[in-house]
Design a protein around this motif. Structure first.
Motif, PDB file in Angstrom:
ATOM      1  N   LEU A   1      -9.744  -8.300  -5.400  1.00 38.02           N
ATOM      2  CA  LEU A   1      -9.354  -6.839  -5.860  1.00 38.02           C
ATOM      3  C   LEU A   1      -7.805  -6.679  -6.490  1.00 38.02           C
ATOM      4  O   LEU A   1      -7.024  -7.019  -5.351  1.00 38.02           O
ATOM      5  CB  LEU A   1      -9.624  -5.969  -4.306  1.00 38.02           C
ATOM      6  CG  LEU A   1     -10.922  -5.848  -4.159  1.00 38.02           C
ATOM      7  CD1 LEU A   1     -11.043  -5.402  -2.634  1.00 38.02           C
ATOM      8  CD2 LEU A   1     -11.887  -5.037  -5.058  1.00 38.02           C
ATOM      9  N   GLY A   2      -7.610  -6.258  -7.320  1.00 38.06           N
ATOM     10  CA  GLY A   2      -6.428  -5.857  -7.930  1.00 38.06           C
ATOM     11  C   GLY A   2      -5.835  -4.890  -7.167  1.00 38.06           C
ATOM     12  O   GLY A   2      -6.301  -4.236  -6.213  1.00 38.06           O
ATOM     13  N   PRO A   3      -4.182  -4.777  -7.314  1.00 39.96           N
ATOM     14  CA  PRO A   3      -3.538  -3.718  -6.572  1.00 39.96           C
ATOM     15  C   PRO A   3      -3.828  -2.390  -6.514  1.00 39.96           C
ATOM     16  O   PRO A   3      -3.581  -1.748  -5.650  1.00 39.96           O
ATOM     17  CB  PRO A   3      -2.263  -4.304  -7.055  1.00 39.96           C
ATOM     18  CG  PRO A   3      -2.430  -4.598  -8.578  1.00 39.96           C
ATOM     19  CD  PRO A   3      -3.478  -5.281  -8.558  1.00 39.96           C
ATOM     20  N   ASP A   4      -4.395  -2.059  -7.584  1.00 37.00           N
ATOM     21  CA  ASP A   4      -4.990  -0.764  -7.776  1.00 37.00           C
ATOM     22  C   ASP A   4      -6.397  -0.293  -7.243  1.00 37.00           C
ATOM     23  O   ASP A   4      -6.870   0.662  -7.666  1.00 37.00           O
ATOM     24  CB  ASP A   4      -4.544  -0.307  -9.026  1.00 37.00           C
ATOM     25  CG  ASP A   4      -3.243  -0.209  -9.568  1.00 37.00           C
ATOM     26  OD1 ASP A   4      -2.293  -0.001  -8.806  1.00 37.00           O
ATOM     27  OD2 ASP A   4      -2.919  -0.445 -10.881  1.00 37.00           O
ATOM     28  N   ASP A   5      -6.978  -1.376  -7.106  1.00 35.87           N
ATOM     29  CA  ASP A   5      -8.722  -1.288  -6.690  1.00 35.87           C
ATOM     30  C   ASP A   5      -8.606  -0.744  -5.481  1.00 35.87           C
ATOM     31  O   ASP A   5      -9.803  -0.387  -4.961  1.00 35.87           O
ATOM     32  CB  ASP A   5      -8.975  -2.868  -6.978  1.00 35.87           C
ATOM     33  CG  ASP A   5      -9.332  -3.136  -8.190  1.00 35.87           C
ATOM     34  OD1 ASP A   5      -9.320  -2.309  -9.108  1.00 35.87           O
ATOM     35  OD2 ASP A   5      -9.471  -4.327  -8.417  1.00 35.87           O
ATOM     36  N   LEU A   6      -7.690  -0.616  -4.475  1.00 34.37           N
ATOM     37  CA  LEU A   6      -7.988   0.010  -3.166  1.00 34.37           C
ATOM     38  C   LEU A   6      -6.663   0.884  -2.976  1.00 34.37           C
ATOM     39  O   LEU A   6      -5.446   0.463  -3.086  1.00 34.37           O
ATOM     40  CB  LEU A   6      -7.911  -1.075  -2.216  1.00 34.37           C
ATOM     41  CG  LEU A   6      -9.168  -1.530  -1.592  1.00 34.37           C
ATOM     42  CD1 LEU A   6      -8.836  -2.812  -0.664  1.00 34.37           C
ATOM     43  CD2 LEU A   6     -10.362  -0.667  -1.378  1.00 34.37           C
TER      44      LEU A   6
ATOM     45  N   ARG B   1     -11.716  -3.279   8.422  1.00 37.75           N
ATOM     46  CA  ARG B   1     -10.816  -2.045   7.927  1.00 37.75           C
ATOM     47  C   ARG B   1      -9.553  -2.324   8.198  1.00 37.75           C
ATOM     48  O   ARG B   1      -8.556  -2.025   7.705  1.00 37.75           O
ATOM     49  CB  ARG B   1     -11.489  -1.013   8.647  1.00 37.75           C
ATOM     50  CG  ARG B   1     -10.690   0.385   8.268  1.00 37.75           C
ATOM     51  CD  ARG B   1     -11.115   1.693   9.207  1.00 37.75           C
ATOM     52  NE  ARG B   1     -10.601   2.765   8.668  1.00 37.75           N
ATOM     53  CZ  ARG B   1     -10.459   3.871   9.394  1.00 37.75           C
ATOM     54  NH1 ARG B   1     -10.508   3.878  10.644  1.00 37.75           N
ATOM     55  NH2 ARG B   1      -9.815   5.008   8.790  1.00 37.75           N
ATOM     56  N   ALA B   2      -9.460  -3.028   9.644  1.00 32.75           N
ATOM     57  CA  ALA B   2      -7.829  -3.017  10.141  1.00 32.75           C
ATOM     58  C   ALA B   2      -7.261  -4.141   9.412  1.00 32.75           C
ATOM     59  O   ALA B   2      -5.890  -4.014   9.194  1.00 32.75           O
ATOM     60  CB  ALA B   2      -8.148  -3.553  11.520  1.00 32.75           C
ATOM     61  N   ALA B   3      -7.807  -5.072   8.877  1.00 33.78           N
ATOM     62  CA  ALA B   3      -7.028  -6.080   7.885  1.00 33.78           C
ATOM     63  C   ALA B   3      -6.795  -5.548   6.665  1.00 33.78           C
ATOM     64  O   ALA B   3      -5.790  -5.857   6.300  1.00 33.78           O
ATOM     65  CB  ALA B   3      -8.173  -7.236   7.794  1.00 33.78           C
ATOM     66  N   VAL B   4      -7.645  -4.808   6.004  1.00 32.77           N
ATOM     67  CA  VAL B   4      -7.087  -4.110   4.935  1.00 32.77           C
ATOM     68  C   VAL B   4      -5.795  -3.091   5.179  1.00 32.77           C
ATOM     69  O   VAL B   4      -4.847  -3.377   4.461  1.00 32.77           O
ATOM     70  CB  VAL B   4      -8.348  -3.470   4.319  1.00 32.77           C
ATOM     71  CG1 VAL B   4      -8.024  -2.308   3.022  1.00 32.77           C
ATOM     72  CG2 VAL B   4      -9.546  -4.504   3.874  1.00 32.77           C
ATOM     73  N   ALA B   5      -5.940  -2.457   6.114  1.00 29.61           N
ATOM     74  CA  ALA B   5      -4.772  -1.599   6.577  1.00 29.61           C
ATOM     75  C   ALA B   5      -3.500  -2.318   6.696  1.00 29.61           C
ATOM     76  O   ALA B   5      -2.666  -1.909   6.240  1.00 29.61           O
ATOM     77  CB  ALA B   5      -5.054  -0.666   7.647  1.00 29.61           C
ATOM     78  N   GLU B   6      -3.712  -3.563   7.466  1.00 28.59           N
ATOM     79  CA  GLU B   6      -2.433  -4.316   7.572  1.00 28.59           C
ATOM     80  C   GLU B   6      -1.919  -4.977   6.392  1.00 28.59           C
ATOM     81  O   GLU B   6      -0.773  -5.158   6.193  1.00 28.59           O
ATOM     82  CB  GLU B   6      -2.837  -5.232   8.730  1.00 28.59           C
ATOM     83  CG  GLU B   6      -1.604  -6.222   8.858  1.00 28.59           C
ATOM     84  CD  GLU B   6      -1.974  -7.416  10.150  1.00 28.59           C
ATOM     85  OE1 GLU B   6      -1.366  -8.201  10.302  1.00 28.59           O
ATOM     86  OE2 GLU B   6      -3.304  -7.356  10.562  1.00 28.59           O
ATOM     87  N   ARG B   7      -2.807  -5.255   5.643  1.00 35.96           N
ATOM     88  CA  ARG B   7      -2.382  -6.320   4.378  1.00 35.96           C
ATOM     89  C   ARG B   7      -2.012  -5.492   3.101  1.00 35.96           C
ATOM     90  O   ARG B   7      -1.201  -5.749   2.295  1.00 35.96           O
ATOM     91  CB  ARG B   7      -3.277  -7.197   4.212  1.00 35.96           C
ATOM     92  CG  ARG B   7      -3.614  -8.201   5.423  1.00 35.96           C
ATOM     93  CD  ARG B   7      -4.763  -9.074   5.028  1.00 35.96           C
ATOM     94  NE  ARG B   7      -5.136  -9.892   6.335  1.00 35.96           N
ATOM     95  CZ  ARG B   7      -6.059 -10.907   6.384  1.00 35.96           C
ATOM     96  NH1 ARG B   7      -6.542 -11.393   5.296  1.00 35.96           N
ATOM     97  NH2 ARG B   7      -6.400 -11.429   7.532  1.00 35.96           N
ATOM     98  N   ARG B   8      -2.866  -4.472   2.897  1.00 34.43           N
ATOM     99  CA  ARG B   8      -2.541  -3.395   1.669  1.00 34.43           C
ATOM    100  C   ARG B   8      -1.900  -2.061   2.056  1.00 34.43           C
ATOM    101  O   ARG B   8      -1.603  -1.480   1.207  1.00 34.43           O
ATOM    102  CB  ARG B   8      -3.891  -3.212   1.051  1.00 34.43           C
ATOM    103  CG  ARG B   8      -4.489  -4.514   0.563  1.00 34.43           C
ATOM    104  CD  ARG B   8      -3.710  -4.804  -0.976  1.00 34.43           C
ATOM    105  NE  ARG B   8      -4.368  -5.727  -1.666  1.00 34.43           N
ATOM    106  CZ  ARG B   8      -5.323  -5.569  -2.632  1.00 34.43           C
ATOM    107  NH1 ARG B   8      -5.888  -4.354  -3.264  1.00 34.43           N
ATOM    108  NH2 ARG B   8      -5.718  -6.926  -3.457  1.00 34.43           N
TER     109      ARG B   8
ATOM    110  N   ALA C   1     -11.361 -11.289   4.860  1.00 32.39           N
ATOM    111  CA  ALA C   1     -10.125 -10.188   4.193  1.00 32.39           C
ATOM    112  C   ALA C   1      -9.814 -10.697   3.086  1.00 32.39           C
ATOM    113  O   ALA C   1      -9.443 -10.251   1.979  1.00 32.39           O
ATOM    114  CB  ALA C   1      -9.692  -9.507   5.293  1.00 32.39           C
ATOM    115  N   THR C   2      -9.309 -12.116   3.342  1.00 30.99           N
ATOM    116  CA  THR C   2      -8.448 -12.632   2.251  1.00 30.99           C
ATOM    117  C   THR C   2      -9.267 -12.707   1.087  1.00 30.99           C
ATOM    118  O   THR C   2      -8.675 -12.646  -0.073  1.00 30.99           O
ATOM    119  CB  THR C   2      -7.926 -14.068   3.045  1.00 30.99           C
ATOM    120  OG1 THR C   2      -7.067 -13.808   4.119  1.00 30.99           O
ATOM    121  CG2 THR C   2      -7.092 -14.821   1.694  1.00 30.99           C
TER     122      THR C   2
END
Length: 318
Positions: A28-33, A117-124, A21-22
């Motif tokens: 991925l930029g801040p607006d890429d997700l 998915r969980a990592a993306v939700a937590e970090r972004r 995930a890291t």
């Protein structure tokens, strides 16, 4: 409707134990997700991060990952692997890895997708769907496409059953495998040699499930053993029916109705009739051929070795 795919450069070489995930989020930029996006990742980088890189003989690893042979053509082996996927070489890959090593598929691709998915939700702080992909060939068609072997938070099938088309016709069995379609669309942007193992598809937020709902995963796309019309390749089906081993029955499917067996025997030039709802009588002089046809259709002979003029067949019970 507008679809867009962003496949970023800059993902480093993934090694066992890396935080996947890291590595992906750094590219991925801040607006890429954003909410409703689908993050698509190749199974190879998932496998590398999870330590599924092994040394040794590739054929031995194919054997280890294989549940059963589906078809053989020269050195090519199409098998049903331990995940239930039907693939060449059981999905064992010797490309983009140190010589003498192979990459195996993730142990549980759906679980891998859930963790990502969980990592993306937590970090972004965004709600996305995740699809893990691999490349597979297809019956009747040349070339390969990417398919979904893991998924979380995204619908994998979009059912149109019961809906009506523009002409008023009810759609009975139309169910696009949208997770596979996403995988193929994204592969066009990633490219086989582009060193872009992840991508983001935007524009189908209707397929992304609510936070906390991971959905059935890509495993829901795998047909159960015996439900596929092509459980064996053409040559292997003949071999297995002639061999007649009980363990080979499952891929042929459930026993057919008596009338269907009679019709199949007739196509093989064997005279037969349905003598009861669960009984078929066939001519004895074609015993070997009748046994083979019956095996492939889920039936077996009840012959006791007497010298009667007819053979009797019954459906095999589980």
């Amino acid at each position: 409707m507008t679809l867009s795919v962003t496949a970023p450069d800059g993902v480093p070489e993934i090694r066992p134990g890396d935080d996947l995930a890291t590595a992906l989020l750094a590219a991925l930029g801040p607006d890429d997700l954003v909410d409703g996006d689908v993050l698509v990742v190749t199974s190879k980088v998932v496998s590398k991060a999870e330590g599924r890189v092994e040394s040794g003989d590739r054929d031995a690893w194919i054997d280890a990952e294989t549940e059963r042979i589906v078809a053989l053509r020269g050195p090519t082996r199409i098998v049903r692997n331990r995940l239930g996927l039907t693939m060449a070489a059981a999905g064992v890959d010797a490309s983009n890895v140190v010589a003498g090593s192979v990459v195996l598929l993730p142990l549980d691709p759906d679980a891998s997708a859930r963790r990502l998915r969980a990592a993306v939700a937590e970090r972004r702080g965004v709600n996305v769907g995740v699809v893990v992909t691999d490349t597979a060939g297809r019956p009747w068609r040349e070339g390969q496409t990417d398919i979904a072997i893991g998924a979380a938070g995204v619908a994998v099938l979009e059912s149109f059953a019961g809906r009506v088309d523009a002409h008023g016709n009810e759609l009975a069995v139309t169910a696009p495998a949208v997770a596979d379609e996403i995988a193929s669309a994204v592969e066009l942007a990633q490219g086989k040699l582009g060193a872009r193992p992840c991508a983001v598809l935007r524009g189908r937020g209707d397929l992304v499930l609510a936070p906390g709902d991971d959905g059935p995963g890509a495993r829901a796309l795998i047909r159960a053993e015996g439900a596929d019309l092509f459980g064996y390749g053409a040559r292997e089906a003949v071999v297995q029916a002639v061999a007649g081993h009980p363990t080979a029955r499952a891929p042929f499917g459930s026993p057919v109705a008596a009338e269907e067996l009679v019709a199949a025997l007739a196509r093989a030039g064997i005279t037969a009739r349905a003598s009861a709802p669960a009984a078929v009588t066939a001519q004895r002089e074609r015993r070997a051929a009748a046994d083979i046809v019956a095996f492939a259709h889920g039936w077996e002979s009840t012959d006791t070795g007497d010298l009667g003029t007819d053979l009797q067949f019954r459906p095999v019970t589980p």
